[in-house]
Design a protein around this motif. Structure first.
Motif, PDB file in Angstrom:
ATOM      1  N   PRO A   4      38.268  27.582  33.496  1.00 23.28           N
ATOM      2  CA  PRO A   4      37.234  28.643  33.457  1.00 23.28           C
ATOM      3  C   PRO A   4      37.364  29.611  34.606  1.00 23.28           C
ATOM      4  CG  PRO A   4      36.276  26.474  33.818  1.00 23.28           C
ATOM      5  CD  PRO A   4      37.698  26.255  33.496  1.00 23.28           C
ATOM      6  N   MET A   5      37.710  29.114  35.792  1.00 24.49           N
ATOM      7  CA  MET A   5      37.835  30.018  36.931  1.00 24.49           C
ATOM      8  C   MET A   5      38.907  31.058  36.669  1.00 24.49           C
ATOM      9  SD  MET A   5      37.681  27.647  40.245  1.00 24.49           S
ATOM     10  CE  MET A   5      36.352  26.528  40.546  1.00 24.49           C
ATOM     11  N   MET A   6      40.029  30.587  36.140  1.00 24.08           N
ATOM     12  CA  MET A   6      41.115  31.527  35.853  1.00 24.08           C
ATOM     13  C   MET A   6      40.668  32.580  34.865  1.00 24.08           C
ATOM     14  SD  MET A   6      44.601  29.391  35.573  1.00 24.08           S
ATOM     15  CE  MET A   6      45.148  28.313  36.860  1.00 24.08           C
ATOM     16  N   MET A   7      39.931  32.108  33.847  1.00 23.48           N
ATOM     17  CA  MET A   7      39.494  33.065  32.836  1.00 23.48           C
ATOM     18  C   MET A   7      38.574  34.106  33.443  1.00 23.48           C
ATOM     19  SD  MET A   7      38.968  30.532  29.625  1.00 23.48           S
ATOM     20  CE  MET A   7      38.394  31.777  28.499  1.00 23.48           C
ATOM     21  N   VAL A   8      37.707  33.662  34.374  1.00 23.47           N
ATOM     22  CA  VAL A   8      36.825  34.612  35.044  1.00 23.47           C
ATOM     23  C   VAL A   8      37.650  35.683  35.723  1.00 23.47           C
ATOM     24  CG1 VAL A   8      35.215  34.917  36.935  1.00 23.47           C
ATOM     25  CG2 VAL A   8      34.949  32.993  35.390  1.00 23.47           C
ATOM     26  N   VAL A   9      38.629  35.239  36.489  1.00 28.84           N
ATOM     27  CA  VAL A   9      39.395  36.207  37.271  1.00 28.84           C
ATOM     28  C   VAL A   9      40.189  37.135  36.364  1.00 28.84           C
ATOM     29  CG1 VAL A   9      41.276  36.446  38.893  1.00 28.84           C
ATOM     30  CG2 VAL A   9      39.472  34.793  39.296  1.00 28.84           C
ATOM     31  N   TRP A  10      40.807  36.546  35.347  1.00 34.88           N
ATOM     32  CA  TRP A  10      41.578  37.390  34.430  1.00 34.88           C
ATOM     33  C   TRP A  10      40.708  38.465  33.790  1.00 34.88           C
ATOM     34  CZ3 TRP A  10      44.736  34.199  36.521  1.00 34.88           C
ATOM     35  CH2 TRP A  10      46.119  34.378  36.354  1.00 34.88           C
ATOM     36  N   ALA A  29      42.750  29.852  46.731  1.00 25.02           N
ATOM     37  CA  ALA A  29      41.369  29.374  46.831  1.00 25.02           C
ATOM     38  C   ALA A  29      41.103  28.267  45.826  1.00 25.02           C
ATOM     39  CB  ALA A  29      40.415  30.540  46.604  1.00 25.02           C
ATOM     40  N   ALA A  30      41.629  28.435  44.610  1.00 28.65           N
ATOM     41  CA  ALA A  30      41.363  27.434  43.584  1.00 28.65           C
ATOM     42  C   ALA A  30      42.016  26.108  43.946  1.00 28.65           C
ATOM     43  CB  ALA A  30      41.878  27.937  42.235  1.00 28.65           C
ATOM     44  N   VAL A  31      43.236  26.189  44.455  1.00 29.66           N
ATOM     45  CA  VAL A  31      43.903  24.946  44.863  1.00 29.66           C
ATOM     46  C   VAL A  31      43.134  24.281  45.987  1.00 29.66           C
ATOM     47  CG1 VAL A  31      45.972  24.038  45.958  1.00 29.66           C
ATOM     48  CG2 VAL A  31      46.172  25.640  44.073  1.00 29.66           C
ATOM     49  N   MET A  32      42.687  25.088  46.950  1.00 27.52           N
ATOM     50  CA  MET A  32      41.862  24.550  48.040  1.00 27.52           C
ATOM     51  C   MET A  32      40.657  23.801  47.487  1.00 27.52           C
ATOM     52  SD  MET A  32      41.308  27.322  51.047  1.00 27.52           S
ATOM     53  CE  MET A  32      39.965  26.574  51.933  1.00 27.52           C
ATOM     54  N   ALA A  33      39.961  24.462  46.571  1.00 28.78           N
ATOM     55  CA  ALA A  33      38.716  23.882  46.058  1.00 28.78           C
ATOM     56  C   ALA A  33      38.995  22.597  45.291  1.00 28.78           C
ATOM     57  CB  ALA A  33      37.997  24.895  45.168  1.00 28.78           C
ATOM     58  N   GLY A  59      36.838  26.931  49.812  1.00 27.85           N
ATOM     59  CA  GLY A  59      37.562  27.462  48.665  1.00 27.85           C
ATOM     60  C   GLY A  59      36.636  28.199  47.711  1.00 27.85           C
ATOM     61  N   VAL A  60      35.470  27.591  47.435  1.00 28.67           N
ATOM     62  CA  VAL A  60      34.522  28.233  46.526  1.00 28.67           C
ATOM     63  C   VAL A  60      33.999  29.527  47.134  1.00 28.67           C
ATOM     64  CG1 VAL A  60      32.327  27.951  45.354  1.00 28.67           C
ATOM     65  CG2 VAL A  60      33.918  26.063  45.447  1.00 28.67           C
ATOM     66  N   ALA A  61      33.808  29.519  48.453  1.00 31.92           N
ATOM     67  CA  ALA A  61      33.342  30.746  49.114  1.00 31.92           C
ATOM     68  C   ALA A  61      34.370  31.860  48.947  1.00 31.92           C
ATOM     69  CB  ALA A  61      33.072  30.471  50.586  1.00 31.92           C
ATOM     70  N   LEU A  62      35.641  31.495  49.058  1.00 27.25           N
ATOM     71  CA  LEU A  62      36.704  32.489  48.851  1.00 27.25           C
ATOM     72  C   LEU A  62      36.640  33.047  47.438  1.00 27.25           C
ATOM     73  CD1 LEU A  62      40.037  31.319  50.497  1.00 27.25           C
ATOM     74  CD2 LEU A  62      38.825  33.479  50.773  1.00 27.25           C
ATOM     75  N   LEU A  63      36.411  32.155  46.483  1.00 27.47           N
ATOM     76  CA  LEU A  63      36.331  32.615  45.093  1.00 27.47           C
ATOM     77  C   LEU A  63      35.173  33.584  44.913  1.00 27.47           C
ATOM     78  CD1 LEU A  63      37.098  29.333  43.163  1.00 27.47           C
ATOM     79  CD2 LEU A  63      38.507  31.360  43.337  1.00 27.47           C
ATOM     80  N   PHE A  64      34.050  33.276  45.551  1.00 29.97           N
ATOM     81  CA  PHE A  64      32.906  34.195  45.482  1.00 29.97           C
ATOM     82  C   PHE A  64      33.301  35.553  46.045  1.00 29.97           C
ATOM     83  CE2 PHE A  64      29.766  30.504  45.574  1.00 29.97           C
ATOM     84  CZ  PHE A  64      29.521  30.617  44.232  1.00 29.97           C
ATOM     85  N   LEU A  65      33.994  35.508  47.181  1.00 28.11           N
ATOM     86  CA  LEU A  65      34.388  36.743  47.848  1.00 28.11           C
ATOM     87  C   LEU A  65      35.283  37.585  46.937  1.00 28.11           C
ATOM     88  CD1 LEU A  65      33.551  37.522  50.652  1.00 28.11           C
ATOM     89  CD2 LEU A  65      35.717  36.694  51.517  1.00 28.11           C
TER      90      LEU A  65
END
Lengths: 202, 580
Positions: A4-10, A29-33, A59-65
């Motif tokens: 799902p994260m990837m889909m969000v970013v795409w 970031a995703a790997v970190m998380a 990692g999640v904070a990076l994704l938010f950013l």
């Protein structure tokens, strides 16, 4: 969790030249998380688990950013990583790092069976929310879609403006609330004469 | 009205300037006085600690006991706040509701009436605190600081035109209370009550907060007047979220006013808290809670009255009956008054349920009357029983023959008890009358019947105390030798509390209590019958002032209710938002 994260970013990344950079940051970031999350449940040492949790939160904070949710990212850093994870560490240290727990004992009955079931249930629910979320957003006439989706101002700036114009009084009362917390903590913990006598009796 | 609807300032177009809210400082002055006064007092007392003469309390004269610096400071600030409230009241009578801080905080009739009662209660408690601090031998300043900040939170709650501001006021009020409840002399029980209150209170705050989110997701605003206007303009068809939010807000507020399914904290907390703080809770906190409750459900959600009225109907009946029935079986007087306070909350809910101007006016009248009565009653309890309500005459049985020992004090207590029971020619009768008539006008006949039945039941509880004080012969001889029998009494009356019931910890309790009792004797507070050491009674002046004013007001309002009634009606005529 990754999918799902990837889909969000795409779906959300801008189509200019920075796309590659965004994807690199996302993967890091995703790997970190995810590695952090696996580490939390995998590591035997509780201190290591807490540190892995910290890694996940970063990692999640990076994704938010990455998604321009600056405020959420800041809150994630300050509240979760800065306060809550550190609190975990405090508690672990206070209870004793060297104590190993017997993993055969189930504190709650059928815990070991329920954990994966509930985990899968939660994951599928989040995924389904993600799938249908585009239909949920933007319905009520009260929410001015132009204003909320205006990309000219970052969300932190907008939040700051609202806090110090529409909700200025609320911000100021919070000061009184914090004062009470400090005074109350001191008043309750400071021992005066009679309290000392009582504890020595016990 | 439009100025209250200005929900959002222009954000997107202006990148440089922020439109700051306009402030009406006169309306803000009560809050400012209380918070600034508290902070100044805190600074002053940290720099210049009070002279330590706690070891020899006999040397402090009674005059000094009344006029400690903190008391004078708090009293003056409360009275000053009251003056500004009165000035603002006349402005509101002329101009209608006034926006005080943007549209977040406002002065209207409800806010000013409730704020006045809160400030009066602060002034009264200021007079009671020095004696408590002296008896309990605790450092003074924190208690005063917390009380003033708590009262400021209450004033904020009453005038909040925004659910978030209301929540912050609620938390300011509550968190200070959690600490004050735990500041009693007998560590264990008081701290237990404090923790109980804290855990349940935080839980209810979460309910309230979640309710705000739900209401916001339906209406798109957290402003009370904005919500009111939203329901005037729109009809919400799919109202599941709205009803959930309404229910959650109701739960959060009903916890604060201790309506029955959410009342479990109240008896323990009232009994174990320092008695001046109990008086504050029964008066100011109840006022703030009901003002907020009325603002949220009668004003903001008045259009949905058909949704919440049945729920409040059930809550009110349960509160009335359970409070009354449990009050009759209590032995400890302070605990009995705590249960009766639950029953009184039920009466106020009857007025809320009417969802009308008359209902709001009746509840305000009831709140003012009950604040005065409860301040007087708990003051007398503290005089009779020492600072914690578990001294000599703590139980109904041990109050026997009190009339012959302390005739004046007993007479004052009887007046206040009869007023609580709702006997004619006291203010309590008038307040019950107006609440019930509002219910009848709203055609809630069964609720009126329940209220009347409950009034009869509570009358039995109060009359038990009166009978014990006047018509029962003196306590058996064991009372003369004082200490051992007292400890037994204390154990008896606390037997429903787990800590005391545990025999292992019972021994721990005994020693502090005995020491406390000796302090009581040393201080010359009348203990048992005819204390030979001190001779005549030496009642502290502050308490005497509070009790006599409370008795006079109770009788005066009972005979001549019309001035206060017209004040309450004026208050309910100048409301922010409209009652459908």
């Amino acid at each position: 969790m990754m999918l799902p994260m990837m889909m969000v970013v795409w779906r959300l990344t801008p189509t200019d030249g920075s796309r590659l950079m965004v994807q690199i940051v996302f993967v890091v970031a995703a790997v970190m998380a995810v590695v952090g999350a696996l580490g939390v449940i995998g590591s035997r040492n509780p201190v290591h688990a807490a540190l892995f949790l910290l890694q996940t939160l970063f990692g999640v904070a990076l994704l938010f950013l990455l998604q321009e949710a600056h405020f959420l990212a800041a809150v994630q850093f300050i509240v979760y990583a800065g306060a809550i994870a550190i609190l975990f560490l405090f508690v672990i240290m206070l209870l004793g790092v060297d104590k190993t727990e017997d993993l055969e004992v189930e504190p709650i009955a059928h815990q070991r069976f329920l954990a994966p079931v509930l985990g899968v249930a939660l994951a599928s629910m989040l995924f389904s929310v993600f799938l249908v979320s585009s239909d949920i957003l933007g319905g009520s006439p009260q929410f001015d879609s132009e204003r909320t989706l205006d990309s000219g101002i970052t969300d932190i700036e907008r939040l700051g403006r609202v806090l110090f114009s529409d909700h200025a009084f609320a911000v100021e009362i919070t000061a009184a609330l914090l004062t009470i917390a400090v005074v109350g903590a001191v008043a309750l913990t400071r021992s005066n004469k009679s309290k000392v006598k009582m504890t020595s009796d016990e | 009205m439009t100025r209250f609807l200005a929900q959002t300032s222009p954000v997107a177009d202006s990148t440089t300037s922020v439109v700051t809210p306009s402030i009406d400082f006169l309306g803000l002055l009560p809050v400012l006085l209380l918070t600034a006064g508290a902070v100044l007092l805190l600074m002053f007392r940290s720099l210049i600690p009070p002279p330590m003469n706690l070891s020899s309390p006999m040397k402090t004269s009674s005059v000094k006991r009344l006029f400690s610096f903190e008391t004078a400071w708090m009293f003056v600030l409360a009275v000053g706040g009251l003056v500004t409230v009165v000035v603002q009241w006349f402005r509101v009578q002329d101009e209608g509701p006034i926006a005080v801080f943007g549209s977040e905080f406002a002065s209207d009739g409800l806010a000013l009436f409730a704020a006045a009662v809160i400030l009066i209660s602060v002034a009264a408690v200021a007079l009671l605190l020095p004696r408590f601090c002296e008896q309990a031998q605790i450092k003074k300043a924190e208690l005063y600081v917390l009380l003033m900040l708590s009262a400021a939170g209450g004033v904020v709650m009453t005038g909040a035109n925004d659910l978030i501001v209301m929540f912050l006021g609620l938390e300011t009020l509550s968190i200070a209370l959690y600490v004050m409840v735990a500041l009693n002399r007998h560590g264990l029980m008081s701290i237990e009550a404090g923790i109980k209150y804290f855990v349940l209170g935080s839980f209810s705050s979460a309910f309230f907060l979640y309710g705000i989110a739900m209401i916001y997701s339906t209406t798109g605003t957290t402003r009370i007047s904005g919500i009111n206007a939203f329901f005037a303009d729109y009809i919400v068809l799919r109202d599941g979220v709205l009803l959930t939010g309404l229910a959650l807000l109701l739960v959060g507020l009903c916890f604060k006013v201790a309506s029955v399914p959410f009342h479990a904290w109240l008896p323990d907390v009232y009994q174990m808290a320092p008695t001046p703080i109990t008086a504050f809770m029964a008066s100011a906190v109840k006022v703030a809670g009901f003002a907020a409750l009325m603002r949220v459900i009668v004003l903001a959600l008045g259009e949905r009255a058909h949704n919440w009225q049945p729920a409040v109907f059930v809550l009110a009946s349960a509160t009335l009956l359970l409070g009354a029935i449990l009050a009759t079986v209590q032995n400890n007087i302070k605990r009995l008054l705590a249960y009766s306070s639950i029953s009184h909350a039920g009466f106020m809910l009857v007025g809320v349920q009417a969802a009308s101007h008359e209902g709001v006016a009746a509840v305000l009248f009831y709140l003012a009357v009950y604040a005065v009565i409860s301040l007087g009653s708990f003051t007398i309890v503290s005089l009779l029983t020492g600072p914690d309500g578990d001294g000599d005459s703590a139980t109904v049985a041990s109050a026997a023959g009190l009339a012959s020992r302390k005739p004046l004090l007993t007479a004052a207590f009887v007046v206040l008890l009869l007023a609580q029971a709702g006997i004619p020619l006291t203010s309590g009768f008038m307040s019950k009358f107006y609440v019930i008539s509002a219910a009848v006008e709203a055609r809630s006949f069964w609720l009126a019947v329940v209220a009347i039945v409950s009034a009869v039941i509570t009358a039995f509880a109060y009359l038990r105390i009166v009978v014990s004080m006047y018509f029962t012969s003196d306590i058996p001889a064991t009372a003369d030798d004082g200490i051992p029998s007292d400890v037994d009494t204390v154990k008896d009356c606390h037997s429903d509390i787990p800590v005391a019931a545990d025999t292992g910890k019972g021994d721990n309790l005994e020693r502090p209590l005995t020491a406390a009792h000796l302090t009581t004797l040393k201080l010359g507070i009348p203990a048992g019958k005819g204390d030979p050491l001190t001779g005549a009674e030496r009642l502290p002046i502050g308490a005497v002032v509070v009790v006599s004013v409370a008795v006079v007001v109770t009788l005066l309002v009972g005979v001549l209710p019309s001035p206060l009634v017209s004040l309450a009606l004026d208050a309910s005529a100048n409301l922010l938002g409209s009652i459908p």
